[in-house]
Design an enzyme around this catalytic site. Structure first.
Site, PDB file in Angstrom:
ATOM      1  N   CYS B 439     -24.103  36.039 -12.604  1.00  0.00           N
ATOM      2  CA  CYS B 439     -25.194  36.787 -13.207  1.00  0.00           C
ATOM      3  C   CYS B 439     -25.013  38.297 -13.113  1.00  0.00           C
ATOM      4  O   CYS B 439     -25.336  39.025 -14.048  1.00  0.00           O
ATOM      5  CB  CYS B 439     -26.526  36.363 -12.614  1.00  0.00           C
ATOM      6  SG  CYS B 439     -26.609  36.538 -10.853  1.00  0.00           S
ATOM      7  N   HIS B 483     -30.516  36.707  -7.864  1.00  0.00           N
ATOM      8  CA  HIS B 483     -30.245  36.859  -9.288  1.00  0.00           C
ATOM      9  C   HIS B 483     -30.280  38.346  -9.629  1.00  0.00           C
ATOM     10  O   HIS B 483     -30.844  39.161  -8.896  1.00  0.00           O
ATOM     11  CB  HIS B 483     -31.313  36.100 -10.086  1.00  0.00           C
ATOM     12  CG  HIS B 483     -30.988  35.929 -11.536  1.00  0.00           C
ATOM     13  ND1 HIS B 483     -29.803  35.376 -11.959  1.00  0.00           N
ATOM     14  CD2 HIS B 483     -31.689  36.218 -12.659  1.00  0.00           C
ATOM     15  CE1 HIS B 483     -29.793  35.332 -13.281  1.00  0.00           C
ATOM     16  NE2 HIS B 483     -30.949  35.852 -13.735  1.00  0.00           N
ATOM     17  N   ASP B 499     -32.441  39.031 -19.829  1.00  0.00           N
ATOM     18  CA  ASP B 499     -31.593  38.336 -18.855  1.00  0.00           C
ATOM     19  C   ASP B 499     -30.433  37.679 -19.574  1.00  0.00           C
ATOM     20  O   ASP B 499     -30.604  36.654 -20.246  1.00  0.00           O
ATOM     21  CB  ASP B 499     -32.419  37.281 -18.110  1.00  0.00           C
ATOM     22  CG  ASP B 499     -31.599  36.631 -17.010  1.00  0.00           C
ATOM     23  OD1 ASP B 499     -30.419  37.009 -16.841  1.00  0.00           O
ATOM     24  OD2 ASP B 499     -32.150  35.747 -16.328  1.00  0.00           O
TER      25      ASP B 499
END
Lengths: 306, 684
Positions: B439, B483, B499
């Protein structure tokens, strides 16, 4: 009845000067169906006390001087062949009496000692496989000299337990000493002592001891005392149940001597030292506890609550 | 004639510990020290095991005591070890280590009850110390067990030293009586817990830094979030008032990273008072609210939650956008985060009200913010920059840029926990060569590209998702849920959430990190035996969830019981609280508690069970004692009278009569209570 006991104490005290308490203890011991051990130096009146007691109670009195070569048969008796009848006939030894004075018991061999002690406990003797009952009442006063121990056989603890009380007479006080010195030999006076009791009276008195009432409060106190010997840490071992029974029996006898029909802690405290001192070993000194030690210890036990 | 065994020195004999007593001590000590071994170095455990095993050997086989020289030598050695491990020896670890070693060495040389007492008191202390490290319900239960065992060992050790306790006389009886004592103390404990004022700790235990810092940090470089996926440690729990929102909306914001040096993303603002380009708003402080607060419109249905955060030693907290909180010492930042004035060194609980449907006016991004969120060092990642510039030249809006980038990710990139190490042009390498990343790689590529295309953008890091524990309607968020995502600025809308992970791996967001990563060998590599790895085994997972919900209840009701909850409880019980009313309630409570204790003492006392006359006799005795008569407990009534006659100047016939009455009452069975009462009254 108690009047007779009072009279007996008075009579004995006439010859054993200044020893009223010891005399009372001896009488209580006798009434409680126990046996008495007197530990003292020679010449302090052990024999006088025994003789006087024998005379005042009118019991069949015998005296045995214990020696190291004495055998059990010398005490209990033996069977002899009778030529005339062609049968063995039992010759009773000196133990067949109502009141035995066993002088210097620690001089004889353990074998003889245990013969005597067995007889004291069982109130019978076994000779040639036949047991013979001793007369009733049966009361033993044994004496020993605690100080000259050479050539003696000290009584083991288990044997000491057979004696209800152990007392010592000690030196007389000044007034009594003076009287003795002024020439009134106690032994000569023994003949003057009046007999105030009969053997049957004594048996009745012994029966009556168990009639003395013991309230719950005093029973609790007795139990507290017994428990304390086991838990206080002052003694090597605690008192056995037989020792506890001895204390109660002796206390009741004392109560009767005091002319009461109930048991009070006063009675317990009066007899606790003679009953316990030879049954307890002090942890600090290692040896048997002294009377003073026990009397001081008893004062710390509350008569009412733990 | 005399038993030889008892003729040895009575002093030492008196205090010697028997084998059974020592056995109980070994048990208590072992159980008490067990949990603390997880927090101290391994050599301490060895150092403690040696004395215990020595003692066990002596217990089993008998044998000589160690000489004092040996123990002294061991003590010196242990101190040297402690200095070697920690210099200067300040802090929780060296101190608790010293304590344990003291206890173990004392245990080694212990022979008499006095020394056993030292060991026992240290045991109580150690049982409490382990609660500084961990406060879970299991640690608490362990501490209770330790204390009960220590109490039992003490109960045994303080018993009659004359009695020779052997293993044959072993029984669980002492445990029973101690358990009874513990049981009886529970109501009082509860009352004290509920009503005693919650005093904040007077000191803070210094926790060593390497141990306490865990979770996300304020510097993000490629691979740093992936590191966290190796750990299944709990980050925080969140309890919800109402229904738990869907997983895809659970973005727990911790940090906003705007500063980029070409390698790592950081937040350079060192002071909690200025964060994310604006003054932090601490509700309750008397400074006016900062201006940025007007730009955020807290609208829509608010979401209420309570966060129970594990210690991090950091200032940032975890909250959903846009958070508000009324807690003391908590501040709201311009970046829609919550921070704490004090670093979080203990587990804390805070209530948050979030507005998921918030809006931003987004009129102006002031020039400093604009510069900061557009800045890129010149020398790195030329190919990505080129791509961005070519896209920008096509006149794409920020939203179009983002969707174009995301479709690129979707078609050409893969989501993986371990893409390997990157060089200096890490974003170029990720975008065009490897096309694999976690991520943070996607997030930083997004932000870089947007900035290069002239759109202000920044990285937000925190946690995403969390595991629902249906038992307690709460979420467990673990370190592997860490994250990072992006935000970009749109005129008129403010900061917009983006995202990239939703594009490349929507399962990560929909199903959670564990479902996606569980096959990856690096996932939870640091917690090989973690229960979280075994969630596919049904009964283990069931057990794990139950255990955690017990802990959650523990944390929220017991550890989280604070002044506020106490106040609520009081209000619930007694209505509105004025000072006067409070004082009255407190005094009534105090009287009631003292009364209850007093009543209990009287109820269990031997005194109560004794007949009245016996108590009267005791009074009579103390009366004599006051009159100056020397008394012993063993004095009989007649002896009392005699003693009083000799020593009491006020002796009279009343005392004689009383003594006689008492004697007759107790021993002759005469019921003369009225006479006794009458005579006793006569005096007073």
């Amino acid at each position: 009845m108690p009047n007779q006991l009072e009279a007996a104490v008075e009579q004995v005290s006439r010859v054993l000067l200044g020893k009223n308490h010891a005399v009372r203890l001896a009488v209580a011991c006798m009434v409680a169906r126990g046996h008495l051990l007197i530990e003292d130096l020679p010449g302090l009146g052990k024999t006088t006390l025994a003789q006087a007691l024998g005379r005042v109670t009118g019991l069949d009195y015998k005296r045995v001087q214990f020696t190291s070569d004495m055998l059990p048969a010398d005490l209990t008796g033996f069977s002899m062949f009778d030529k005339e009848s062609g049968k063995f006939q039992f010759q009773e030894g000196p133990i067949f009496c109502q009141f035995l004075l066993a002088d210097e018991i620690n001089r004889c061999s353990p074998k003889t000692q245990s013969a005597l002690l067995e007889a004291m406990e069982e109130r019978q003797v076994s000779v040639d496989g036949e047991s013979r009952k001793l007369p009733e009442p049966f009361f033993v006063i044994a004496t020993q000299n605690p100080h000259s121990l050479a050539g003696t056989f000290p009584l083991p603890e288990s044997q000491l337990d057979r004696f209800l009380m152990r007392i010592s007479l000690g030196y007389p006080d000044a007034a009594a000493e003076r009287e003795i010195l002024e020439g009134r030999n106690p032994r000569e006076n023994i003949s003057e002592i009046e007999q105030v009791l009969l053997a049957e009276h004594l048996l009745t008195l012994q029966e009556a001891v168990s009639q003395v009432k013991a309230s719950d409060v005093v029973m609790d106190y007795l139990q507290r005392l017994i428990k304390a010997t086991r838990e206080s840490g002052l003694f090597v071992h605690g008192i056995s149940p037989r020792g506890g029974l001895a204390l109660m029996q002796a206390s009741k006898a004392w109560a009767m001597l005091e002319g009461r029909d109930y048991l009070s802690p006063d009675d317990v405290q009066a007899v606790v030292a003679p009953v316990f001192s030879h049954r307890l070993n002090s942890r600090t000194s290692g040896g048997q506890t002294s009377v003073v030690e026990i009397e001081q210890w008893v004062e710390t036990i509350d008569i009412l609550a733990s | 004639m005399v038993n030889q065994k008892f003729t040895s020195s009575p002093k030492t004999e008196k205090l010697q510990l028997s084998r059974l007593q020592q056995g109980w001590l070994v048990l208590a000590l072992s159980v008490t020290c067990l949990p603390i071994w997880f927090y101290v170095p391994i050599w301490v455990a060895i150092f403690c095991l040696v004395p215990i095993s020595w003692r066990l050997r002596v217990l089993w086989k008998g044998g000589a005591q160690l000489s004092r020289k040996v123990t002294a030598g061991l003590a010196v050695l242990a101190s040297a070890f402690v200095l070697w491990q920690w210099y200067p020896p300040i802090g929780l670890e060296p101190m608790s280590t010293l304590l344990i070693i003291c206890c173990a060495l004392k245990f080694l040389e212990m022979r008499v009850i006095r020394e056993a007492r030292t060991v026992l008191y240290l045991c109580y202390f150690i049982a409490a110390i382990q609660l500084i490290y961990e406060q879970t319900v299991f640690h608490f239960l362990l501490a209770v067990l330790s204390i009960i065992l220590t109490l039992t060992a003490q109960n045994m050790a303080e018993r009659d030293p004359w009695q020779q306790y052997s293993f044959k006389s072993f029984s669980l009886f002492p445990l029973k009586s101690v358990g009874w004592i513990a049981l009886v103390s529970i109501p009082l404990t509860i009352i004290i817990f509920l009503f005693a004022p919650r005093v904040p700790s007077f000191w803070v235990v210094p926790v060593s830094e390497d141990q306490a810092v865990s979770g996300i940090s304020d510097t993000m470089s490629p691979g740093s979030i992936g590191e966290l996926a190796r750990s299944s440690k709990l980050a925080f729990r969140v309890g919800f008032e109402d229904e738990v929102p869907p997983r895809r909306s659970l973005y727990w914001r911790a940090l906003v990273l705007s500063d980029y040096d070409g390698q790592a993303w950081t937040n350079r603002e060192n002071f909690m008072t200025i964060q994310d380009g604006g003054r932090t708003h601490f509700p309750g402080s008397n400074r006016p609210a900062p201006e940025w607060l007007d730009e955020i419109l807290y609208e829509g249905q608010p979401l209420e939650d309570d966060v129970y955060q594990e210690p991090t030693s950091q200032h940032w907290l975890f909250a959903l956008a846009a958070p508000t909180s009324q807690e003391n010492g908590l501040g709201m930042t311009k970046g829609l985060r919550l921070v704490s004035r004090q670093p979080i060194t203990q587990r804390v609980k805070y209530s948050v009200t979030s507005y998921p449907d918030y809006r931003m006016t987004g009129d102006v991004l002031d020039y400093r913010d604009r510069y900061r969120n557009l800045h890129l060092p010149d020398e790195f990642n030329p190919r990505t920059r080129e791509l961005a510039e070519s896209w920008a030249s096509q006149g794409l809006s920020p939203d179009q840029l983002v969707s174009r980038l995301f479709s690129l990710f979707r078609s050409e990139h893969t989501y993986t926990l371990n893409p390997g190490a990157f060089g200096t042009d890490s974003i170029d390498e990720f975008m065009f060569d490897r096309t694999r990343g976690f991520c943070e790689h996607f997030a930083q590529a997004t932000v870089f590209l947007l900035r290069a295309a002239g759109v202000p953008a920044r990285i937000v890091s925190g946690y995403q998702g969390g595991e629902l524990n249906a038992d307690g309607n709460y979420l467990m968020v673990y370190q592997y849920d860490a994250h990072a995502w992006a935000e970009y600025w749109v005129e008129g809308r403010g900061w917009v959430h983006a995202d990239p992970t939703t594009a490349v791996s929507p399962e990560r967001i929909e199903m959670g990190a564990r479902e996606i990563l569980k096959e990856d060998p690096d996932f939870l590599a640091d917690d090989v035996f973690s229960l979280a790895r075994m969630q596919d085994i049904n009964w283990l997972n069931w057990l794990r969830l139950r255990m955690d919900s017990v802990n959650y209840l523990w944390v929220s009701w017991i550890l989280g019981y604070d002044n506020e909850q106490q106040f609520d409880l009081w209000q619930g019980l007694f209505g509105d609280l004025s000072i006067k009313r409070l004082m009255i309630i407190l005094s009534v409570l105090a009287v009631l508690i003292m009364g209850a204790i007093g009543f209990n003492l009287w109820w269990i006392s031997e005194e109560r069970k004794r007949p009245r006359t016996q108590r009267q006799f005791d009074q009579f005795r103390s009366e004599l004692l006051k009159a100056g008569v020397d008394l012993e407990p063993g004095f009989t009534p007649s002896r009392l009278a005699e003693q009083s006659r000799g020593q009491n100047p006020n002796h009279d016939s009343r005392i004689d009569a009383l003594c006689q009455l008492f004697e007759q009452h107790f021993y002759a069975g005469v019921d003369n209570r009225q006479k006794i009462n009458a005579l006793l009254k006569k005096k007073s």
